[in-house]
Design a protein around this motif. Structure first.
Motif, PDB file in Angstrom:
ATOM      1  N   SER A  35      56.978 -49.390 -14.910  1.00  0.00           N
ATOM      2  CA  SER A  35      56.068 -48.618 -14.158  1.00  0.00           C
ATOM      3  C   SER A  35      54.956 -49.727 -13.799  1.00  0.00           C
ATOM      4  O   SER A  35      54.384 -50.466 -14.529  1.00  0.00           O
ATOM      5  CB  SER A  35      55.222 -47.309 -14.399  1.00  0.00           C
ATOM      6  N   ILE A  36      54.670 -50.020 -12.504  1.00  0.00           N
ATOM      7  CA  ILE A  36      53.573 -51.055 -11.936  1.00  0.00           C
ATOM      8  C   ILE A  36      52.620 -50.140 -11.132  1.00  0.00           C
ATOM      9  O   ILE A  36      52.969 -49.713 -10.006  1.00  0.00           O
ATOM     10  CB  ILE A  36      54.403 -52.006 -11.459  1.00  0.00           C
ATOM     11  N   ARG A  37      51.425 -50.507 -11.201  1.00  0.00           N
ATOM     12  CA  ARG A  37      50.424 -49.670 -10.425  1.00  0.00           C
ATOM     13  C   ARG A  37      50.007 -50.926  -9.330  1.00  0.00           C
ATOM     14  O   ARG A  37      49.545 -51.832  -9.852  1.00  0.00           O
ATOM     15  CB  ARG A  37      49.032 -49.577 -11.566  1.00  0.00           C
ATOM     16  N   ASP A  38      50.126 -50.291  -8.049  1.00  0.00           N
ATOM     17  CA  ASP A  38      49.803 -51.051  -7.084  1.00  0.00           C
ATOM     18  C   ASP A  38      48.530 -50.644  -6.439  1.00  0.00           C
ATOM     19  O   ASP A  38      48.598 -49.445  -5.456  1.00  0.00           O
ATOM     20  CB  ASP A  38      50.856 -51.220  -5.859  1.00  0.00           C
ATOM     21  N   GLU A  39      47.436 -51.132  -6.751  1.00  0.00           N
ATOM     22  CA  GLU A  39      46.085 -50.261  -6.490  1.00  0.00           C
ATOM     23  C   GLU A  39      45.864 -50.425  -4.854  1.00  0.00           C
ATOM     24  O   GLU A  39      45.179 -49.707  -4.401  1.00  0.00           O
ATOM     25  CB  GLU A  39      45.139 -50.939  -7.338  1.00  0.00           C
ATOM     26  N   LYS A  40      46.268 -51.650  -4.570  1.00  0.00           N
ATOM     27  CA  LYS A  40      46.171 -51.966  -3.095  1.00  0.00           C
ATOM     28  C   LYS A  40      46.411 -50.943  -2.133  1.00  0.00           C
ATOM     29  O   LYS A  40      46.014 -50.418  -1.205  1.00  0.00           O
ATOM     30  CB  LYS A  40      46.449 -53.320  -2.755  1.00  0.00           C
ATOM     31  N   ASN A  41      47.755 -50.444  -2.594  1.00  0.00           N
ATOM     32  CA  ASN A  41      48.425 -49.639  -1.636  1.00  0.00           C
ATOM     33  C   ASN A  41      48.380 -48.093  -2.348  1.00  0.00           C
ATOM     34  O   ASN A  41      49.257 -47.315  -2.066  1.00  0.00           O
ATOM     35  CB  ASN A  41      49.855 -49.840  -1.610  1.00  0.00           C
ATOM     36  N   LYS A  42      47.732 -48.042  -3.326  1.00  0.00           N
ATOM     37  CA  LYS A  42      47.366 -46.786  -4.092  1.00  0.00           C
ATOM     38  C   LYS A  42      48.660 -46.086  -4.584  1.00  0.00           C
ATOM     39  O   LYS A  42      49.085 -44.812  -4.059  1.00  0.00           O
ATOM     40  CB  LYS A  42      46.504 -45.681  -2.912  1.00  0.00           C
ATOM     41  N   THR A  43      49.508 -47.053  -4.772  1.00  0.00           N
ATOM     42  CA  THR A  43      51.062 -46.199  -5.356  1.00  0.00           C
ATOM     43  C   THR A  43      51.178 -46.793  -6.749  1.00  0.00           C
ATOM     44  O   THR A  43      50.918 -48.008  -7.084  1.00  0.00           O
ATOM     45  CB  THR A  43      51.981 -46.644  -4.314  1.00  0.00           C
ATOM     46  N   MET A 167      49.511 -45.518 -18.963  1.00  0.00           N
ATOM     47  CA  MET A 167      48.800 -46.001 -17.604  1.00  0.00           C
ATOM     48  C   MET A 167      48.696 -44.944 -16.807  1.00  0.00           C
ATOM     49  O   MET A 167      49.468 -44.013 -16.615  1.00  0.00           O
ATOM     50  CB  MET A 167      50.115 -46.955 -17.122  1.00  0.00           C
ATOM     51  N   ASP A 168      47.377 -44.700 -16.298  1.00  0.00           N
ATOM     52  CA  ASP A 168      46.993 -43.495 -15.406  1.00  0.00           C
ATOM     53  C   ASP A 168      46.405 -43.879 -14.265  1.00  0.00           C
ATOM     54  O   ASP A 168      45.465 -44.568 -14.068  1.00  0.00           O
ATOM     55  CB  ASP A 168      45.963 -42.931 -16.386  1.00  0.00           C
ATOM     56  N   ALA A 169      46.973 -43.205 -12.962  1.00  0.00           N
ATOM     57  CA  ALA A 169      46.540 -43.693 -11.892  1.00  0.00           C
ATOM     58  C   ALA A 169      44.956 -43.406 -11.568  1.00  0.00           C
ATOM     59  O   ALA A 169      44.322 -43.747 -10.639  1.00  0.00           O
ATOM     60  CB  ALA A 169      47.183 -42.855 -10.753  1.00  0.00           C
ATOM     61  N   ASP A 170      44.364 -42.393 -12.561  1.00  0.00           N
ATOM     62  CA  ASP A 170      42.928 -42.386 -12.409  1.00  0.00           C
ATOM     63  C   ASP A 170      42.178 -43.250 -13.115  1.00  0.00           C
ATOM     64  O   ASP A 170      40.903 -43.318 -13.135  1.00  0.00           O
ATOM     65  CB  ASP A 170      42.735 -40.983 -13.054  1.00  0.00           C
ATOM     66  N   GLY A 171      42.732 -44.004 -13.995  1.00  0.00           N
ATOM     67  CA  GLY A 171      42.002 -45.271 -14.405  1.00  0.00           C
ATOM     68  C   GLY A 171      42.714 -46.535 -14.309  1.00  0.00           C
ATOM     69  O   GLY A 171      43.319 -47.182 -15.314  1.00  0.00           O
ATOM     70  N   PRO A 172      42.836 -47.057 -12.849  1.00  0.00           N
ATOM     71  CA  PRO A 172      43.901 -47.729 -12.477  1.00  0.00           C
ATOM     72  C   PRO A 172      43.946 -49.285 -12.985  1.00  0.00           C
ATOM     73  O   PRO A 172      44.905 -50.028 -13.108  1.00  0.00           O
ATOM     74  CB  PRO A 172      43.733 -47.893 -10.830  1.00  0.00           C
ATOM     75  N   ASP A 173      42.794 -49.621 -13.433  1.00  0.00           N
ATOM     76  CA  ASP A 173      42.566 -51.250 -14.021  1.00  0.00           C
ATOM     77  C   ASP A 173      42.752 -51.190 -15.599  1.00  0.00           C
ATOM     78  O   ASP A 173      42.181 -52.056 -16.112  1.00  0.00           O
ATOM     79  CB  ASP A 173      41.521 -51.789 -13.514  1.00  0.00           C
ATOM     80  N   SER A 174      43.085 -50.253 -16.378  1.00  0.00           N
ATOM     81  CA  SER A 174      43.085 -50.000 -17.759  1.00  0.00           C
ATOM     82  C   SER A 174      44.496 -49.724 -18.120  1.00  0.00           C
ATOM     83  O   SER A 174      45.143 -48.851 -17.599  1.00  0.00           O
ATOM     84  CB  SER A 174      42.144 -49.054 -18.081  1.00  0.00           C
TER      85      SER A 174
END
Ligand code: M6R
Length: 621
Positions: A35-43, A167-174
């Motif tokens: 799973s990879i968090r892409d914060e730029k595209n909020k996905t 990995m939690d979308a609510d704490g995206p950089d942690s």
């Protein structure tokens, strides 16, 4: 079992996670995911595949996946078949919380029932799937609490062993890490703007720039990584200190170096492995040894009268050789014990009298680790004979010796076995020199150990084509018996294990004298026997047993001493090895058996490095 990788930084996460997975693949390889968090595209990108890592790579290769924070996992199935639904990461109902996990949540069935009653939906059978849902529920019940606090609260609900990365979308950089028993490490660079997480110290050699500092999580701790910060607490929120892990192996070891498989490379590098493991440890002048890792507690160690040598699989076979060495030369009562059995026995143990030696290549084997905990609680002095520097068992024992042979990647243990025996010989000298091991025996030990690397180097090149041909000649057989006596009984056990685990051929080992008490009934012209028959103190008895097999038409492949004229008249095939001092002969005699198993697996089209159903490091009990 299973491998965990995580990354937070400013680089593209996908290639780092995939390369990281390769380094933990030996821990399990029946499905993989990331799973990879892409914060730029909020996905959050989410991919899983059953089967080999290649399947996941094929899915991901054509895709351009942005995102600099991610988690990945390679699985060894414990709960549920190896399928896409059961592959990690697992998610909550809204796909916001992603979790990878190693270990077993023992009360998962009960927790899952509660969660289903609360409206959570499940898709697979794994114990892991409850974790994101437990966290989702905790966050729902406590909307003002952050992810870390909610994670802390659910940890006390889960029984068993675990290493988790969330990995939690609510704490995206942690990323949030939790550990109870199963190992988990992370590394960072000095600027702390990049973190790499792994369940295995070996991963960090791949990325020295992110591994300027490598830290092992202490048991029962929770870590929050990200935003340039590291927070480590116990499950009660008390700050904890990290455990630094020395990195002293090089990446060079993790390459196949021109060999088709790691197993072949590791068989052929045994002369070097032995030189490395012995280097600087023997003192010829006094025909003795100096073992740095034991110096601090030397007096206490030497005061013990009874030793338990504890391990699993190959490491158990080495411990059997160790038992014979200790009994014969170190004047000590010695017991070789299978860790998964030893843990549950009720033995009278005496801290003043008894000593335990834990033998483990990986230093992570759950059954062995369980015994360490058990015996430490009983105040028994615990020593480790471990290969992996900084591994959990090495850290838990605190005292012991490292094998120093570089990583062993092939699932079938080869160089670790021969180096374990060499180290057991050093330990015999360590005890023997302070007791009454004679100068002549000590000198024989030292001279043999010194000469073994050269002997193996010469022998292995002569044997290689012969054994390749032997494998072709015997490839039609579906059953094999391995026989050996005294020091080479464990060698026979190891030979049978090698053949079973990588070529999936049924193989059994017996002490050669035991053969007539039952196994002989199996012998026909379709049931060959490998007979370890060096010219040693039990030679005459072995010859009689070999004749008993031939009298029942059983094909015999004998491994005997150069110059022997008798074996050839009985056995169908003979592999000759140079003369060798009997107590250390398993080091030499195990090598043809490793090669035979290797060629059988290759002939049958199997990958000997990744045998089915197995994993290199067995971190479940
Ligand atoms: O890492 P360890 O030495 O503790 O591992 C113990 C066994 O799992 C291991 O030796 C296993 O039996 C090998 N696959 C055998 O080749």
């Amino acid at each position: 079992m299973c491998g965990i990788i995580g990354y937070i930084g400013n680089r593209e996460a996908k290639p780092i996670l995939l390369r990281g997975l390769e380094s933990v693949l030996y821990r399990g390889y029946d499905s993989a995911g990331l799973s990879i968090r892409d914060e730029k595209n909020k996905t959050t990108h989410y991919y899983r595949s059953p089967g080999k890592l290649e399947n996941l790579k094929k899915k991901l290769d054509p895709l351009s996946i942005g995102g600099t924070v991610g988690i990945a996992h390679t699985r060894w199935a414990t709960h549920g078949i190896p399928s896409e639904e059961n592959a990690h990461p697992h998610r909550d109902c809204h796909g916001k919380i992603h979790v990878v996990h190693n270990g077993v949540i023992e009360n998962h069935a009960e927790l899952k029932k509660q969660l289903i009653a609360e409206g959570h939906r499940f898709f697979g059978q794994t114990d892991t799937e409850i974790i994101p849902h437990l966290l989702e529920e905790e966050k729902k019940q406590n909307p003002t609490m952050n992810t870390r606090e909610c994670l802390r609260r659910i940890l006390s609900k889960m029984e068993g062993a675990f290493a988790i990365v969330v990995m939690d979308a609510d704490g995206p950089d942690s990323l949030f890490l939790a550990r109870k028993e199963s190992p988990l490490l992370f590394s960072y660079n000095n600027e702390q703007n990049e973190f790499l997480i792994s369940s295995d110290p070996g991963t960090f050699y791949l990325y020295p720039d992110i591994a300027q500092k490598v830290v092992a999580m202490p048991p029962e701790t929770l870590v929050a990584l990200g935003g340039g910060k590291i927070e480590i607490t116990d499950f009660e929120s008390k700050p904890q200190s990290p455990i630094s892990v020395p990195m002293n192996e090089t990446e060079e070891f993790a390459q196949k170096q021109g060999f088709p498989h790691f197993m072949a490379k590791e068989i052929f590098e045994q002369p070097k492995a032995l030189r490395d493991t012995l280097s600087g440890r023997m003192i010829s002048d006094i025909a003795g040894v100096k073992l740095g890792g034991l110096e601090q507690q030397k007096e206490s160690i030497l005061s013990k009268e009874k030793i338990f040598l504890i391990g699993c699989g190959t490491s158990f076979h080495a411990s059997l050789v160790g038992k014979f060495l200790f009994e014969e030369f170190a004047d000590m009562e010695a017991h070789a014990e299978i860790a998964s059995l030893f843990r549950y026995r009720k033995l009278p143990l005496h801290p003043k009298r008894d000593l335990a030696l834990f033998i483990s290549q990986s230093g992570e084997t759950a059954d062995t680790l369980g015994c360490v905990t058990e015996l430490k609680n009983k105040n028994i002095l615990c020593l480790g004979l471990i290969n992996r520097v900084g591994s959990t068992i090495a850290r838990e024992c605190g005292v012991g010796i490292y094998q120093r042979i570089g990583p062993e990647i092939g699932v079938a243990s080869t160089k670790a076995f021969t180096a374990q025996i060499a180290n057991l010989a050093l330990l015999t000298l360590f005890f023997g020199q302070s007791k009454n091991m004679s100068l002549s025996d000590r000198t024989l030990f030292i001279n043999t150990l010194n000469s073994l690397p050269d002997i193996i180097e010469k022998t292995i090149n002569i044997l290689d084509p012969q054994i390749k041909k032997l494998a072709e000649d015997y490839s039609k057989f579906t059953n094999f018996l391995f026989l050996g006596r005294k020091y080479n009984y464990p060698t026979a056990m190891e030979g049978a294990l090698k053949l079973k685990e990588i070529s999936y051929i049924h193989a059994e080992a017996y002490e050669s004298g035991e053969m007539k008490h039952g196994p002989l009934a199996m012998i026909t012209d379709q049931f060959p026997t490998f007979f370890l028959c060096p010219n040693d103190s039990v030679y005459a008895k072995n010859i009689s047993n070999m004749q008993e097999i031939k009298a029942r038409s059983g094909p015999v492949v004998a491994i005997a001493t150069v110059g022997d004229t008798q074996v050839d008249t009985i056995a169908d095939q003979v592999l000759y090895l140079p003369p060798i001092y009997e107590p250390l002969s398993p080091i030499l005699y195990s090598i043809p058996l490793q090669l035979f198993a290797y060629y059988m697996a290759v002939l049958k089209g199997y990958n000997p490095d990744l045998p089915r159903n197995l994993a290199k490091s067995v971190t479940v009990q």
